[in-house]
Design an enzyme around this catalytic site. Structure first.
Site, short mmCIF file in Angstrom:
data_model
loop_
_atom_site.label_atom_id
_atom_site.label_comp_id
_atom_site.label_asym_id
_atom_site.label_seq_id
_atom_site.Cartn_x
_atom_site.Cartn_y
_atom_site.Cartn_z
N LEU A 67 1.31 26.87 -89.83
CA LEU A 67 2.42 27.79 -89.55
C LEU A 67 3.65 27.43 -90.37
CD1 LEU A 67 1.79 27.83 -85.72
CD2 LEU A 67 1.53 29.81 -87.25
N HIS A 70 -5.09 18.77 -80.89
CA HIS A 70 -5.69 18.27 -82.14
C HIS A 70 -6.74 17.23 -81.78
CE1 HIS A 70 -5.97 17.31 -86.37
NE2 HIS A 70 -5.97 16.03 -86.03
C1 GAR Z 1 -11.00 22.07 -80.75
O1 GAR Z 1 -11.75 20.89 -80.87
C2 GAR Z 1 -9.56 21.82 -81.19
O2 GAR Z 1 -9.08 20.57 -80.83
C3 GAR Z 1 -9.70 21.95 -82.68
O3 GAR Z 1 -10.59 23.03 -82.88
C4 GAR Z 1 -11.47 23.11 -81.76
C5 GAR Z 1 -11.39 24.51 -81.21
O4 GAR Z 1 -12.33 24.70 -80.20
N1 GAR Z 1 -8.43 22.19 -83.29
C6 GAR Z 1 -8.12 21.77 -84.51
O5 GAR Z 1 -8.89 21.17 -85.22
C7 GAR Z 1 -6.71 22.12 -84.95
N2 GAR Z 1 -6.35 21.37 -86.11
P1 GAR Z 1 -12.21 25.97 -79.23
O6 GAR Z 1 -11.99 27.20 -80.11
O7 GAR Z 1 -13.56 26.01 -78.55
O8 GAR Z 1 -11.08 25.72 -78.28
#
Ligand code: GAR
Length: 197
Positions: free
Chosen positions: A101, A117
């Site tokens: 963002l 994260h």
């Molecule tokens: C989760 O593990 C979250 O922590 C990660 O993506 C996944 C989404 O899962 N986020 C990142 O990597 C952000 N940098 P979800 O769509 O099932 O909630």
């Protein structure tokens, strides 16, 4: 009523966990808060189906339709601002929203913009966190909920959970173990924040 707007890009399992806990724990009565909308930058994000099934307003804003990051974020802020009125402030929750963002967007919702994260920040900002934790020989990995600032994966830490890294772990098995914890700590951290904004 405080309006929670959740931004997703994919599976939306964290979003679903938040929606379920908000219902189970009656956030409307307890905190005067509701999940008002789910916005995805991808039309095929699976989480949109869950949101629609739960009668939550959904929006798709395809970043590829915009010439610049600034243009996309301006359009995104316009969508979010529908849920940000005097007396009805918005809390913006990034839940697997895979976009960086702009400082303008981040500044607009300062203190009301949170992210999850999948690492123990400040370790492993960015992508491929689980493989990097395994490659580094970490014995523990985990997840962090934090305030969003202009610097990627920085900002005040609101909650963390730790999981062991097992000798047999692949990025996938570690990610699954971490995700289980994500579903516990993210709703809890949001509930705490709702009492402060
Ligand atoms: C989760 O593990 C979250 O922590 C990660 O993506 C996944 C989404 O899962 N986020 C990142 O990597 C952000 N940098 P979800 O769509 O099932 O909630």
């Amino acid at each position: 009523m405080k309006n929670i707007v959740i931004l997703i890009s994919g599976g939306g399992s964290n979003m679903a966990a938040i929606v379920k806990i908000a219902q189970r724990d009656a956030w409307a009565e307890k905190f005067g808060a509701r999940v008002a909308a789910v916005i995805s930058n991808k039309a095929d994000a699976k989480g949109l189906i869950f949101a629609r099934d739960h009668r939550i307003a959904t929006e798709v804003l395809d970043h590829k339709a915009f010439a610049s990051r600034e243009d996309f974020d301006t359009a995104l802020a316009a969508l979010v601002d529908r849920f940000d009125q005097p007396g009805n402030p918005v809390l913006v929750v990034l839940a697997g929203f895979m976009r960086i963002l702009t400082p303008g967007f981040v500044g607009r919702y300062a203190g009301r913009l949170v992210n999850i994260h999948p690492s123990l920040l400040p370790a492993f900002t960015g992508l491929h966190t689980h493989q990097r934790a395994i490659d580094a020989g970490c014995k523990f990995a985990g997840v962090t909920v934090h305030q969003v600032t202009a610097e990627l994966d920085h900002g005040a830490i609101l909650a963390q959970a730790v999981v062991p890294v097992l000798p047999t772990d692949t990025a996938e098995t570690l990610a699954a173990r971490v995700l289980t914890q994500e579903h516990l700590i993210y709703p809890r951290a949001i509930a705490e924040l709702l009492q402060k904004i």
